[in-house]
Design a protein around this motif. Structure first.
Motif, PDB file in Angstrom:
ATOM      1  N   PRO A  39      -3.454   5.787   6.602  1.00  0.00           N
ATOM      2  CA  PRO A  39      -4.878   5.803   6.252  1.00  0.00           C
ATOM      3  C   PRO A  39      -5.731   5.007   7.238  1.00  0.00           C
ATOM      4  CG  PRO A  39      -3.500   5.244   4.351  1.00  0.00           C
ATOM      5  CD  PRO A  39      -2.628   5.164   5.556  1.00  0.00           C
ATOM      6  N   GLN A  43     -10.111   2.903   4.258  1.00  0.00           N
ATOM      7  CA  GLN A  43      -9.338   3.328   3.088  1.00  0.00           C
ATOM      8  C   GLN A  43      -8.251   2.313   2.751  1.00  0.00           C
ATOM      9  OE1 GLN A  43      -7.915   7.376   3.213  1.00  0.00           O
ATOM     10  NE2 GLN A  43      -6.362   6.985   1.652  1.00  0.00           N
ATOM     11  N   ARG A  44      -7.648   1.713   3.749  1.00  0.00           N
ATOM     12  CA  ARG A  44      -6.603   0.712   3.489  1.00  0.00           C
ATOM     13  C   ARG A  44      -7.176  -0.491   2.749  1.00  0.00           C
ATOM     14  NH1 ARG A  44      -5.323   1.512   8.981  1.00  0.00           N
ATOM     15  NH2 ARG A  44      -5.455  -0.711   9.463  1.00  0.00           N
ATOM     16  N   GLU A  75      -7.348  -2.153  -4.896  1.00  0.00           N
ATOM     17  CA  GLU A  75      -6.752  -1.584  -6.098  1.00  0.00           C
ATOM     18  C   GLU A  75      -5.337  -2.124  -6.315  1.00  0.00           C
ATOM     19  OE1 GLU A  75      -5.467   2.733  -7.998  1.00  0.00           O
ATOM     20  OE2 GLU A  75      -6.983   2.682  -6.421  1.00  0.00           O
ATOM     21  N   GLU A  91      -9.698  -0.379   0.696  1.00  0.00           N
ATOM     22  CA  GLU A  91      -9.913   0.125  -0.659  1.00  0.00           C
ATOM     23  C   GLU A  91      -8.592   0.140  -1.436  1.00  0.00           C
ATOM     24  OE1 GLU A  91     -10.694   4.506  -1.779  1.00  0.00           O
ATOM     25  OE2 GLU A  91     -12.695   3.645  -1.446  1.00  0.00           O
ATOM     26  N   MET A  92      -7.527   0.604  -0.779  1.00  0.00           N
ATOM     27  CA  MET A  92      -6.206   0.631  -1.401  1.00  0.00           C
ATOM     28  C   MET A  92      -5.724  -0.779  -1.731  1.00  0.00           C
ATOM     29  SD  MET A  92      -4.451   3.531   1.041  1.00  0.00           S
ATOM     30  CE  MET A  92      -2.855   3.585   0.218  1.00  0.00           C
ATOM     31  N   LEU A 146       0.792  -1.225   0.000  1.00  0.00           N
ATOM     32  CA  LEU A 146       0.000   0.000   0.000  1.00  0.00           C
ATOM     33  C   LEU A 146       0.826   1.277   0.000  1.00  0.00           C
ATOM     34  CD1 LEU A 146      -2.876  -0.817   2.533  1.00  0.00           C
ATOM     35  CD2 LEU A 146      -2.603  -1.519   0.151  1.00  0.00           C
ATOM     36  N   HIS A 172       5.253   0.114  -3.330  1.00  0.00           N
ATOM     37  CA  HIS A 172       4.258   0.341  -4.374  1.00  0.00           C
ATOM     38  C   HIS A 172       3.863  -1.007  -4.990  1.00  0.00           C
ATOM     39  CE1 HIS A 172       2.518   1.685  -8.189  1.00  0.00           C
ATOM     40  NE2 HIS A 172       2.425   2.893  -7.651  1.00  0.00           N
ATOM     41  N   ARG A 211      -7.596   5.543  -8.208  1.00  0.00           N
ATOM     42  CA  ARG A 211      -7.809   6.494  -7.127  1.00  0.00           C
ATOM     43  C   ARG A 211      -6.567   6.633  -6.248  1.00  0.00           C
ATOM     44  NH1 ARG A 211     -12.860   6.611  -2.763  1.00  0.00           N
ATOM     45  NH2 ARG A 211     -12.127   8.462  -1.616  1.00  0.00           N
ATOM     46  N   HIS A 212      -5.849   5.517  -6.063  1.00  0.00           N
ATOM     47  CA  HIS A 212      -4.723   5.522  -5.135  1.00  0.00           C
ATOM     48  C   HIS A 212      -3.370   5.298  -5.815  1.00  0.00           C
ATOM     49  CE1 HIS A 212      -7.528   5.547  -1.781  1.00  0.00           C
ATOM     50  NE2 HIS A 212      -8.172   4.543  -2.342  1.00  0.00           N
ATOM     51  N   TYR A 213      -3.358   4.683  -6.998  1.00  0.00           N
ATOM     52  CA  TYR A 213      -2.082   4.310  -7.611  1.00  0.00           C
ATOM     53  C   TYR A 213      -2.055   4.676  -9.089  1.00  0.00           C
ATOM     54  CZ  TYR A 213      -1.805   1.642  -3.325  1.00  0.00           C
ATOM     55  OH  TYR A 213      -1.812   1.298  -2.002  1.00  0.00           O
TER      56      TYR A 213
END
Length: 319
Positions: free
Chosen positions: A118, A122-123, A129, A125-126, A75, A79, A148-150
């Motif tokens: 986060p 949110q984590r 993704e 959700e991350m 996360l 990356h 949204r995050h990456y």
């Protein structure tokens, strides 16, 4: 049949010792390996934290055992594009016997690159993704992703295995377990919780593998073994969300001061029945694979003990 594996603790042992333990695990009759992925140990007393991807490369050259990261957080600190490349290389080095275990991580390891930690929602959700990005890159295709995050810009992993490694997900809350059921190729949990296993399977996991893990401490004297666990891994008894939120080993040390020796739940001492019972708590809860980690310096005695007294007992008893 249940598969029994060994849990390599990157937080407690330096890299060459982990490689040695991997060899001993195979010789003792363990069938697979877990290895933790940390930047910091949980406690300063544990004292180690090697780079897991280098250690996996070394392990792959001295054993034939399958390896799972338990677990990697793709996360913040790492990356997802780099995790995908590391997973692809690990799969190649292990001859395809690599599983990428992922989770939402801990501030302990992830805060080091700066920025806010986060919230749990949110984590998750991350993580969803990130897993999408990892799987896309493991295909070996040229990928561009603006999420949204990456962001991944015209990236391709050239060294990829014929079959991409499976992605397992850890989780110990309802939302995380449900996401694992929907998203992951397998589920990881360090609590022998039948309700979590059932929820994973009912949420889409079906008959996919479920892995569990626990710490134990073999020693000739049970009281001494308990003292060793209390010194090195009292953090396992810290309840709630502290493990996800505290940023430094000293903070865990401060909370660990509230954990008394009689609160230690890990199987301790020289009685094989005690160790077998701790492992059977996982198999009785529906786990397909159980990974056992020896706490402390008595590694050679542990492997001899498990090879001669614990693993045969478990296998004679059946699944």
């Amino acid at each position: 049949m249940t598969r029994y594996g060994y849990f390599l603790a990157s937080e407690e042992h330096e890299p060459l010792e982990l490689v040695r333990q991997a060899k001993l695990a195979e010789e003792a009759g363990f069938e697979a390996l877990w290895i933790s992925d940390h930047f910091h140990p949980w406690l300063d007393e544990q004292g180690q934290s090697g780079f897991v991807w280098s250690v996996i490369g070394a392990i792959s050259q001295v054993t034939s055992l399958p390896v799972t990261t338990a677990v990697t957080c793709p996360l913040v600190r790492q990356h997802p594009a780099l995790v995908a490349q590391a997973a692809a290389t690990s799969a190649l080095l292990t001859g395809g016997d690599f599983t990428l275990g992922v989770g939402t991580g801990e501030a302990l390891n992830e805060h080091i690159v700066g920025g806010p930690w986060p919230p749990a929602e949110q984590r998750l959700e991350m993580l969803e993704e990130a897993v999408h990005v990892i799987r896309e890159l493991l295909s070996g295709r040229l990928i561009t992703h603006h999420g949204r995050h990456y962001t991944v810009e015209t990236a391709r992993i050239y060294s990829t295995p014929e079959l991409p490694p499976p992605v397992y997900m850890s989780g110990f809350g309802e939302k995380a377990v449900k996401l694992a059921g929907r998203l992951a190729d397998g589920y990881i949990c360090v609590q022998p919780d039948a309700d979590f296993v059932r929820l994973y399977r009912d949420s889409g996991g079906g008959d996919r593998p479920v892995q569990g893990g626990l710490k134990v401490c073999w020693a000739p004297d049970e009281a001494q073994a308990r003292k060793t666990v209390h010194r090195l891994w009292p953090n396992d008894e810290i309840p709630g969300e502290a493990a996800q939120l505290l940023p430094l080993p000293r903070h865990f040390g401060q909370l660990a001061g509230l954990v008394s020796e009689d609160m230690i739940t890990a199987p301790c001492g020289p009685d094989p029945a005690v160790h077998a019972a701790g492992i059977r708590a996982y198999t009785d809860a529906g786990f397909d694979e159980v990974y056992v980690g020896q706490v402390g310096p008595e590694q050679d005695g542990f492997f001899e003990f498990y090879a001669e007294q614990v693993l045969p007992r478990l296998r004679e008893a059946g699944p």
